[in-house]
Design a protein around this motif. Structure first.
Motif, short mmCIF file in Angstrom:
data_model
loop_
_atom_site.label_atom_id
_atom_site.label_comp_id
_atom_site.label_asym_id
_atom_site.label_seq_id
_atom_site.Cartn_x
_atom_site.Cartn_y
_atom_site.Cartn_z
N ASN A 199 -10.15 10.12 -76.33
CA ASN A 199 -9.10 11.00 -76.85
C ASN A 199 -8.26 10.21 -77.85
N LYS A 200 -8.18 10.72 -79.08
CA LYS A 200 -7.48 10.01 -80.15
C LYS A 200 -6.13 10.63 -80.51
N ASP A 225 0.01 3.34 -76.40
CA ASP A 225 0.50 2.56 -77.55
C ASP A 225 -0.57 2.49 -78.64
N HIS A 226 -1.81 2.29 -78.20
CA HIS A 226 -2.91 2.25 -79.17
C HIS A 226 -3.03 3.57 -79.93
N ASN A 227 -2.93 4.67 -79.17
CA ASN A 227 -3.01 5.98 -79.83
C ASN A 227 -1.82 6.22 -80.75
N ARG A 228 -0.62 5.74 -80.31
CA ARG A 228 0.56 5.87 -81.19
C ARG A 228 0.35 5.08 -82.48
N THR A 233 -0.72 4.89 -88.04
CA THR A 233 -1.55 4.46 -89.18
C THR A 233 -2.22 5.66 -89.84
N PHE A 234 -2.67 6.59 -88.98
CA PHE A 234 -3.30 7.78 -89.54
C PHE A 234 -2.30 8.58 -90.37
N ARG A 235 -1.05 8.70 -89.83
CA ARG A 235 -0.03 9.43 -90.62
C ARG A 235 0.30 8.69 -91.90
N GLU A 236 0.41 7.37 -91.80
CA GLU A 236 0.70 6.59 -93.02
C GLU A 236 -0.42 6.75 -94.04
N ASN A 237 -1.66 6.59 -93.53
CA ASN A 237 -2.79 6.76 -94.45
C ASN A 237 -2.84 8.17 -95.02
N GLN A 238 -2.56 9.14 -94.12
CA GLN A 238 -2.55 10.52 -94.59
C GLN A 238 -1.46 10.74 -95.62
N LYS A 627 -10.63 0.52 -99.69
CA LYS A 627 -9.59 -0.06 -98.82
C LYS A 627 -9.46 0.73 -97.53
N LEU A 628 -9.48 2.10 -97.68
CA LEU A 628 -9.42 2.93 -96.47
C LEU A 628 -10.61 2.68 -95.56
N ARG A 629 -11.78 2.51 -96.15
CA ARG A 629 -12.96 2.21 -95.33
C ARG A 629 -12.81 0.89 -94.61
N LEU A 630 -12.25 -0.09 -95.35
CA LEU A 630 -12.01 -1.39 -94.70
C LEU A 630 -11.00 -1.26 -93.57
N LYS A 631 -9.94 -0.45 -93.86
CA LYS A 631 -8.94 -0.23 -92.80
C LYS A 631 -9.57 0.45 -91.59
#
Length: 669
Positions: A199-200, A225-228, A233-238, A627-631
């Motif tokens: 679950n992500k 914490d990992h999911n947060r 990071t997902f929100r930042e990347n988004q 860069k996103l792929r690397l991330k």
């Protein structure tokens, strides 16, 4: 909410029940978009009416039904009404002692409703009914709208926790789950910990008060914490991708705007060029039409002048013929006078001889007196007839003079008419020139559209000119025929005059034969001849006046010709100036075409720059994607590390549990 209140009371009355006063009071002063019926004990009829209203209600976003002591039937009716609702975002069913039927109704709600984002089910008993709770969990697995779920104090066992874990592995929207104060235990905690790596989206899971060991709670906290972190990071990347996409979109919009502006400017310039070309073509057509009209007018004037000159030549020829006739008549009269003088002298000699003879033959004369008297009477009758013939000759001379005068007046009138026509034509030309000068500016803008029409008109005018030329030729031929007929008539008249003169000569011969018998008749004839000579002199003076008049008219015609030639030269100069202006406009159009070509080259350069900029942006996007792929690879690596750590921790916990004394005391499965 007043409409909601009236609808509630109406539905209650239709079902045969009275609306609850407490519910009406709560519905009276509620804020817009929020229905709060907390701590109100709702009957089944009320729940049925509320369920029917909630199916069509489009204003409520929050529904609070906590501590309402709902029955199984009432809760089912309410939740059935919410299945068709698409507006409610927050639902609170706290403290309603929901059981198996309520759990199944909630499962149906989660399967059908796509708008509820927050669901509070605290202080209910759904966990005590394992099958119903399993249906609820299966519905939760397929729901994609719920973000927050509160299941505190629902008597959820480790089996319910396992069902929740299975649902969480398939759910991709739930972010907050509160399971405090249930009976999950160690097994339920393990099941939840095992489902968290798959679950992500879940970043808050509360398990306090469930007899869950601390290491499992720590593992859950680490997973949260990992999911947060993943969510952040997902929100930042988004957000970054959104910003980059906005920037790229903004750049594309700017480039497209620039391109559209450039295309608009180019289109405007093309339209201006087309308009100017149309205007120039219209000007050229108008000027060509004006030239053609001028040429046609000049040709018509030339034809009229030629006709007038031909008529004048004919009149001059007629006048010359009449003058020749008059000269021949004068010469004949002079020759007749000379002959009469010679005859008179001869007669005088003969009279002297006759006197001598009469003296000698006086005796014979007396005898012949009677005969002579008879002869005298006959001579008097002959003299009277001769006088009548002379009177007729005078009348004929007067008639010829009158005819000459009328012809001269007709010639003068014709010349005056030609003058008036020429003046009127000149005035028409001046008016046309003024009108053309006035309308040139107005016609310049309409000439290109009329270009083809003008070509057709020119063809029609050419045809009409050819027809006019044929008509003019026919008219010239007819006039020539008329002139020839007039010449024939003049020749006939000359012949008649010659015949008359021959008849007169015969009469004169008869008179000469009878003069020796009547001297008095000779004297009268002399007087008539003198009168005829005087009339002939007057006619000669009139003819001279007519000749001078003809010379003056010829001079005026020559002046008019010179004026027309000057006007034609002036019109030619004006047309040459207009042609020069048109050539200047054509050069300006060539300059505009060169500007358009330059603008097209600039457009090509700009499009090339735009393409290069787009390529640069695409390369930048590719680098950002890299860069996103690397991330993402790094995140996957971190996830693997976290999974390895979780597995290590799980193995350690299992080893610890297996090695602890509680393991020996716990029963076997």
């Amino acid at each position: 909410m007043e409409e909601f209140r009236h609808s509630y009371s109406r539905l209650c009355r239709e079902s045969g029940a009275e609306p609850q006063e407490t519910v009406l009071q709560q519905l009276q002063g509620l804020p817009r978009g929020r229905l709060d019926l907390a701590t109100q004990s709702l009957t089944v009829d009320t729940c049925r009416a509320l369920g029917e209203l909630l199916q069509k209600e489009a204003l409520l976003t929050e529904l609070i039904l906590s501590d309402c002591m709902l029955s199984e039937e009432g809760a089912t009716l309410l939740l059935q009404g919410l299945c068709a609702n698409t507006v409610v975002r927050f639902l609170d069913l706290k403290g309603n002692n929901l059981r198996a039927a309520g759990a199944e109704a909630l499962g149906k709600l989660l399967r059908q409703n796509k708008s509820i984002q927050s669901l509070t089910l605290e202080w209910n008993n759904m966990g005590a009914w394992e099958d119903a709770f399993a249906t609820f969990c299966r519905a939760l697995a397929g729901n994609g709208a719920l973000r927050q779920l509160d299941l505190r104090n629902n008597q959820i066992s480790h089996k319910g926790a396992e069902e929740l874990a299975l649902a969480l592995t398939r759910n991709a929207s739930l972010q907050q789950l509160d399971l405090r104060w249930n009976d999950i235990g160690l097994l339920g905690g393990r099941a939840l910990v095992n489902c968290l790596p798959r679950n992500k989206t879940l970043w808050r899971l509360e398990l306090a008060g469930n007899n869950v060991p601390g290491d499992i709670l720590r593992a859950v906290e680490q997973a949260m914490d990992h999911n947060r972190d993943r969510q952040t990071t997902f929100r930042e990347n988004q957000a970054r991708t959104h910003v980059l996409s906005k920037e790229v979109q903004h750049l594309q919009e700017e480039k497209s705007k620039q391109f559209l502006d450039l295309m608009e400017t180019i289109e405007k310039q093309r339209k201006e060029m087309a308009r100017s070309s149309r205007a120039s073509a219209i000007r050229v057509g108008q000027l060509q039409e004006a030239l053609n009209e001028r040429h046609s007018i000049i040709n018509a004037l030339k034809a009229k002048l030629q006709m007038a000159e031909a008529a004048l030549a004919l009149s001059e020829q007629k006048a010359q013929g009449l003058g020749e006739l008059l000269a021949t008549a004068e010469q004949e009269q002079r020759s007749l006078a000379q002959r009469q003088a010679k005859e008179h002298r001869l007669e005088q000699q003969e009279a002297a001889e006759r006197e001598s003879k009469l003296l000698r033959d006086l005796s014979a004369a007396n005898e012949k007196t009677l005969l002579l008297r008879n002869q005298v009477d006959e001579l008097e009758r002959k003299v009277g007839s001769q006088q009548e013939q002379l009177f007729l000759a005078r009348q004929e001379l007067t008639n010829t003079a009158a005819e000459l005068k009328t012809r001269a007046t007709q010639a003068e009138e014709h010349l005056e008419l030609e003058k008036k026509r020429s003046r009127q034509n000149l005035e028409d030309l001046e008016r046309l020139r003024a009108k053309e000068v006035e309308h040139l500016t107005r016609r310049l803008e309409e000439s290109e559209r009329a270009m083809q029409e003008r070509v057709q008109r020119l063809e029609a005018s050419r045809l009409s000119l050819e027809e006019d030329l044929s008509r003019v030729k026919a008219a010239a031929l007819s006039e020539r025929g008329q002139a020839e007929e007039e010449l024939i008539k003049a020749k006939n008249q000359v012949r008649l005059e010659e015949q008359r003169l021959a008849h007169l000569e015969e009469k004169l011969r008869l008179l000469a034969q009878a003069r020796d018998e009547a001297q008095s008749a000779c004297l009268q004839q002399r007087q008539t001849v003198a009168e005829a000579q005087a009339q002939a002199g007057q006619l000669g003076l009139q003819v001279e006046g007519l000749r001078r008049r003809l010379q003056e008219l010829q001079q005026e015609l020559s002046n008019k010709d010179q004026e027309k030639v000057a006007e034609v030269t002036r019109v030619r100069v004006e047309l040459q100036e207009q042609n020069g202006r048109l050539q200047a406009e054509l050069t300006a159009q060539e300059a505009l075409r060169e500007k358009v070509a330059a603008l097209e080259r600039q457009l090509k350069v700009i499009t090339g720059d735009h393409r290069e900029a787009l390529l640069d942006r695409e390369s930048e996007n590719a680098s950002l994607r890299e860069k996103l792929r690397l991330k993402e690879a790094e995140i996957a690596r971190i996830r693997e590390e976290e999974a390895q750590r979780a597995s290590f921790l799980q193995n350690a916990v299992l080893a610890y549990v297996q090695g602890s004394p509680l393991r020996a005391m716990s029963p076997q499965k």
